[in-house]
Design an enzyme around this catalytic site. Structure first.
Site, mmCIF file in Angstrom:
data_model
loop_
_atom_site.group_PDB
_atom_site.id
_atom_site.type_symbol
_atom_site.label_atom_id
_atom_site.label_comp_id
_atom_site.label_asym_id
_atom_site.label_seq_id
_atom_site.Cartn_x
_atom_site.Cartn_y
_atom_site.Cartn_z
ATOM 1 N N LYS A 83 0.675 -1.280 -0.095
ATOM 2 C CA LYS A 83 -0.043 -0.071 0.041
ATOM 3 C C LYS A 83 0.838 1.270 -0.043
ATOM 4 O O LYS A 83 1.642 1.385 0.802
ATOM 5 C CB LYS A 83 -0.867 -0.074 1.453
ATOM 6 C CG LYS A 83 -2.254 0.464 1.237
ATOM 7 C CD LYS A 83 -3.117 0.237 2.500
ATOM 8 C CE LYS A 83 -4.233 0.677 2.354
ATOM 9 N NZ LYS A 83 -5.018 0.727 3.736
HETATM 10 C C1 E4P Z 1 -8.378 1.576 3.544
HETATM 11 O O1 E4P Z 1 -7.762 0.684 3.040
HETATM 12 C C2 E4P Z 1 -8.398 2.142 4.756
HETATM 13 O O2 E4P Z 1 -7.705 1.348 5.814
HETATM 14 C C3 E4P Z 1 -9.700 2.528 5.381
HETATM 15 O O3 E4P Z 1 -10.771 2.247 4.783
HETATM 16 C C4 E4P Z 1 -9.634 3.845 6.095
HETATM 17 O O4 E4P Z 1 -11.135 4.055 6.752
HETATM 18 P P1 E4P Z 1 -11.439 5.226 7.883
HETATM 19 O O5 E4P Z 1 -11.346 6.352 6.935
HETATM 20 O O6 E4P Z 1 -12.824 4.734 8.379
HETATM 21 O O7 E4P Z 1 -10.240 5.324 8.705
#
Ligand code: E4P
Length: 214
Positions: A83
């Site tokens: 990522k």
């Molecule tokens: C995606 O990969 C992120 O980990 C996640 O969906 C972020 O979500 P949030 O905005 O609820 O922290």
């Protein structure tokens, strides 16, 4: 639509996997911190539970540092997806990952131009954050719609991974507009299984079952 779970909690991952609905896992530094465990230990445990893409996020800000992390994590298991943040340095690292056949998920995407660039370089996944856009009074789902249109227009193969999903409506709309994947916290996965008429129906059947001669 594929379903990933958005967590670093291995108990939650095991439970979702046991339900048979799980295609993969996304983690991020905040979720790892919440688990209270070492990053590598968590990823090594997750790859043993789920046979699907597992996103592990880098924290370096320069592409050389990102690549050092990416190469290290990619060695853990072939299902590990690196990522990378949506920055100039992140795109440089993405280009190298593509040439080295390392799978990627570009995160923190908040507009369609960013997603177009990500698709052009050839990421495996792009992660538009729906909930965080809703939080600042922009309609997050419009972003998924725009990216779907652009990717269809140009035959871009990058998979749209709807992220920052906070409720069942986000999940439903992601499926309706054609996201390839939704990554969902366990609380929302549980909500997806529920309907008051299901509970009422079970209650009535059990009551009637008591009247059946035994
Ligand atoms: C995606 O990969 C992120 O980990 C996640 O969906 C972020 O979500 P949030 O905005 O609820 O922290």
């Amino acid at each position: 639509m594929k379903i990933f779970i958005d967590t670093a909690d291995v108990q939650e991952i095991r439970e979702a996997n046991d339900m048979g609905i799980l295609d993969g896992v996304t983690t991020n530094p905040s979720l790892i911190a919440k688990s209270g465990r070492k990053f590598r230990d968590v990823i090594e445990e997750i790859v043993k539970i789920v046979d699907g893409p597992i996103s592990a996020e880098v924290v370096s800000l320069d592409h050389e540092g990102m690549m050092k992390e990416a190469r290290e994590y990619a060695k853990i298991h072939s299902n590990v997806v690196i990522k990378l943040p949506m920055t100039v340095e992140g795109l440089k690292a993405l280009k190298i990952c593509v040439s080295e056949k390392i799978k990627t998920n570009i995160t923190l995407v908040f507009n369609a131009n960013q997603a177009l660039l990500v698709g052009k370089v050839g990421a495996t996944f792009v992660s538009p954050f729906i909930g965080r856009l809703d939080d600042i009074s922009q309609i997050g789902m419009d972003l998924i719609r725009q990216i779907r249109t652009i990717y269809n227009n140009y035959g871009i193969k990058t998979q749209i991974l709807a992220a920052s999903i906070r409720n069942p409506i986000h999940f439903l709309e992601s499926a309706l507009v054609g996201a390839d994947v939704a990554t969902v916290p366990m609380s929302v996965i549980k909500q997806l299984t529920q309907h008051p008429l299901t509970d009422l129906g079970i209650e009535r059947f059990l009551k009637d079952w008591e009247k059946v001669p035994k």
